[in-house]
Design an enzyme around this catalytic site. Structure first.
Site, PDB file in Angstrom:
ATOM      1  N   ASP A  69      39.021  43.041  19.444  1.00 50.06           N
ATOM      2  CA  ASP A  69      40.068  43.555  18.621  1.00 50.06           C
ATOM      3  C   ASP A  69      39.372  44.567  17.672  1.00 50.06           C
ATOM      4  OD1 ASP A  69      42.040  41.983  19.726  1.00 50.06           O
ATOM      5  OD2 ASP A  69      42.854  41.732  17.920  1.00 50.06           O
ATOM      6  N   ASP A 109      28.328  38.576  12.361  1.00 48.18           N
ATOM      7  CA  ASP A 109      28.888  38.898  11.140  1.00 48.18           C
ATOM      8  C   ASP A 109      28.170  40.389  10.931  1.00 48.18           C
ATOM      9  OD1 ASP A 109      26.421  37.502  10.925  1.00 48.18           O
ATOM     10  OD2 ASP A 109      26.869  36.837   8.931  1.00 48.18           O
ATOM     11  N   TYR A 161      37.294  27.676  23.372  1.00 42.95           N
ATOM     12  CA  TYR A 161      38.582  27.950  24.323  1.00 42.95           C
ATOM     13  C   TYR A 161      38.527  26.864  25.060  1.00 42.95           C
ATOM     14  CZ  TYR A 161      39.940  32.572  22.469  1.00 42.95           C
ATOM     15  OH  TYR A 161      40.309  33.435  21.803  1.00 42.95           O
TER      16      TYR A 161
HETATM   17  C1  IPM Z   1      43.124  37.918  24.186  1.00 39.16           C
HETATM   18  C2  IPM Z   1      44.041  37.206  23.456  1.00 39.16           C
HETATM   19  C3  IPM Z   1      43.943  35.882  23.964  1.00 39.16           C
HETATM   20  C4  IPM Z   1      42.718  35.166  23.637  1.00 39.16           C
HETATM   21  C5  IPM Z   1      45.067  34.925  23.116  1.00 39.16           C
HETATM   22  C6  IPM Z   1      46.648  35.489  23.520  1.00 39.16           C
HETATM   23  C7  IPM Z   1      45.181  33.247  24.005  1.00 39.16           C
HETATM   24  O1  IPM Z   1      43.897  37.324  22.052  1.00 39.16           O
HETATM   25  O2  IPM Z   1      43.030  38.331  25.234  1.00 39.16           O
HETATM   26  O3  IPM Z   1      42.064  38.496  23.541  1.00 39.16           O
HETATM   27  O4  IPM Z   1      42.357  34.708  22.570  1.00 39.16           O
HETATM   28  O5  IPM Z   1      41.811  35.328  24.507  1.00 39.16           O
HETATM   29 MN    MN Z   2      42.399  38.600  21.501  1.00 40.98          MN
END
Ligand code: IPM
Ligand code: MN
Length: 326
Positions: free
Chosen positions: A233, A205, A121
Site C-alpha cells: 500500500d 520499519d 494470514y
Molecule cells: C490485499 C488486500 C487483502 C490482503 C485483503 C482484502 C484480505 O489488502 O490484497 O493487499 O490483506 O491481502
Molecule cells: Mn492490502
C-alpha cells in the site's frame, strides 16, 4: 489461441474497472474466452454464498483468473476476505504475490514479492474465554521452510532476470527472532546459489522510511505476507497512488491458474460514480497476459499506460484513452 479466463468483478468499483480492463485486452488483440463468476459481498448478502469447493475445482481448468475487488461495508470483516480472497490464494496455492511499482517520473522501478500463503494470514490462533474480562486472543504466524524457500527462490530468479540484479529481504529479525531467523537463514542459503545477485537486508520499519525517502535503492524486495501487505500500500502511495498499483497472485509452478487483481479495494465511497482509476486493473490484466505468454500485448498495454500524468478523467474516459493509444 484464445485463453480461458475466470472473471470476478466482485464488489464496488470492481464492476467498473474490470469491463475497462477486458476492453483494453481485446484492443491489444488478445482473444479471451471469459467465464464470469458473481462472487463477493453483494452475492453473500443475497444468498449466503462466499466461495464453494466445486467452484474452485472448476477454476483448475482455466488459464487464469481476473478479479476486480471484493468487500462490502455491511459484511463483517473477514467473511469475504478469508472466505473468498484468501481461499483462492490458499486453495490454488498462489504462493507469490508480485506487485510492481514504477515512479511516474521513472525515478524508481521496483517489485515487491510478498509470500502469499503463510505468515499471520494462515489463520492460526483463536479465542479463550471470549467476551469475558479474562478473554485471550492469539494470532500466530506460520512460516515453513518449504513456503519461505519457494518464495525466496522465486525472488532470486526474478532479480537475476533484471538489469540491476539486486534483492532486498525485508523482515523484523530483531524482534521476530523465530520467523525472522528462518527467513534470514533461508535467504542467505539460497543467495549462495545466486552469486550474480547482490543482496541487502532492511528491517520493515526502516524500509518504510526508504520507501518514502529513497525508493530508488530497491530493485526486487522479498518479504512475508503481512509486511508485504502493508508495504505494498505504501509502495502504491509513493508511485503515483494506489490507483496505479497492480498485482499478480502467482502459482509459478503452473499447477493451478494464477489470479490477477489490482492492489486497491472495492472503494464503496466512490463506487458507481465512474470515478475509479482503472489503470491498476488494466496493468493487472497486462501482468496476466505476460504470464499467459502474450508478451507483445502486455508490453503494448504497459506502454499505453506509461504516461500517467495524461491518464486523467473518468473510469471510462481513461479506458478509452488507453484503447486509443493501442
Ligand atoms: C490485499 C488486500 C487483502 C490482503 C485483503 C482484502 C484480505 O489488502 O490484497 O493487499 O490483506 O491481502
Ligand atoms: Mn492490502
Amino acid at each position: 489461441m484464445s485463453h480461458r479466463i475466470g472473471v470476478i468483478p466482485g464488489d464496488g468499483i470492481g464492476h467498473e474497472v474490470i469491463p475497462v480492463a477486458l476492453n483494453v485486452i481485446r484492443a491489444a488483440g488478445v482473444e479471451l474466452d471469459c467465464v464470469e463468476y458473481d462472487l463477493g459481498g453483494a452475492r453473500y448478502l443475497r444468498d449466503g454464498v462466499v466461495l464453494d469447493d466445486e467452484t474452485v475445482e472448476e477454476w483448475r481448468g482455466l488459464d487464469a483468473l481476473l478479479l476486480g475487488a471484493v468487500g462490502t461495508p455491511d459484511v463483517p470483516p473477514g467473511v469475504i476476505e478469508r472466505g473468498l480472497l484468501l481461499k483462492m490464494r490458499f486453495d490454488l496455492d498462489l504462493y507469490v504475490n508480485q506487485r510492481p511499482f514504477l515512479a511516474p517520473d521513472g525515478s524508481h522501478d521496483f517489485i515487491v514479492i510478498r509470500e502469499n500463503t503463510e505468515g499471520t494470514y494462515a489463520g492460526e490462533g483463536g479465542f479463550l474465554r471470549k467476551n469475558t474480562p479474562f478473554e485471550v486472543a492469539t494470532q500466530g504466524s506460520v512460516n515453513t521452510r518449504h513456503g519461505v524457500e519457494r518464495c525466496v527462490r522465486y525472488a532470486f530468479e526474478l532479480a537475476r532476470s533484471r538489469d540491476r540484479k539486486h534483492l532486498t529481504l525485508v523482515h523484523k529479525t530483531n524482534v521476530l527472532t523465530f520467523a525472522g531467523d528462518l527467513w534470514e537463514r533461508t535467504f542467505n542459503e539460497v543467495a549462495a546459489e545466486y552469486p550474480d545477485v547482490t543482496t541487502a537486508y532492511n528491517h520493515v520499519d526502516a524500509a518504510c522510511i526508504y520507501f518514502v525517502e529513497d525508493p530508488k535503492r530497491y530493485d526486487v524486495i522479498v518479504t512475508d505476507n503481512l509486511f508485504g501487505d502493508i508495504l505494498t500500500d505504501l509502495g502504491g502511495a509513493v508511485s503515483g497512488g494506489i490507483g496505479f498499483a497492480s498485482s499478480g497472485n502467482l502459482n509459478p509452478d503452473r499447477t493451478s491458474p494464477s489470479m490477477f487483481e489490482p492492489v486497491h479495494g472495492s472503494a464503496p465511497d466512490i463506487a458507481g460514480q465512474n470515478k475509479a482509476n482503472p489503470v491498476a486493473a488494466i496493468l493487472s490484466a497486462a501482468m496476466m497476459l505476460e504470464f499467459l505468454g502474450e508478451d507483445a500485448a502486455a508490453t503494448a498495454i504497459r506502454n499505453a499506460c506509461s504516461d500517467t500524468a495524461t491518464l486523467t478523467g473518468s473510469t471510462t474516459e481513461i479506458g478509452d484513452l488507453v484503447v486509443a493509444r493501442l
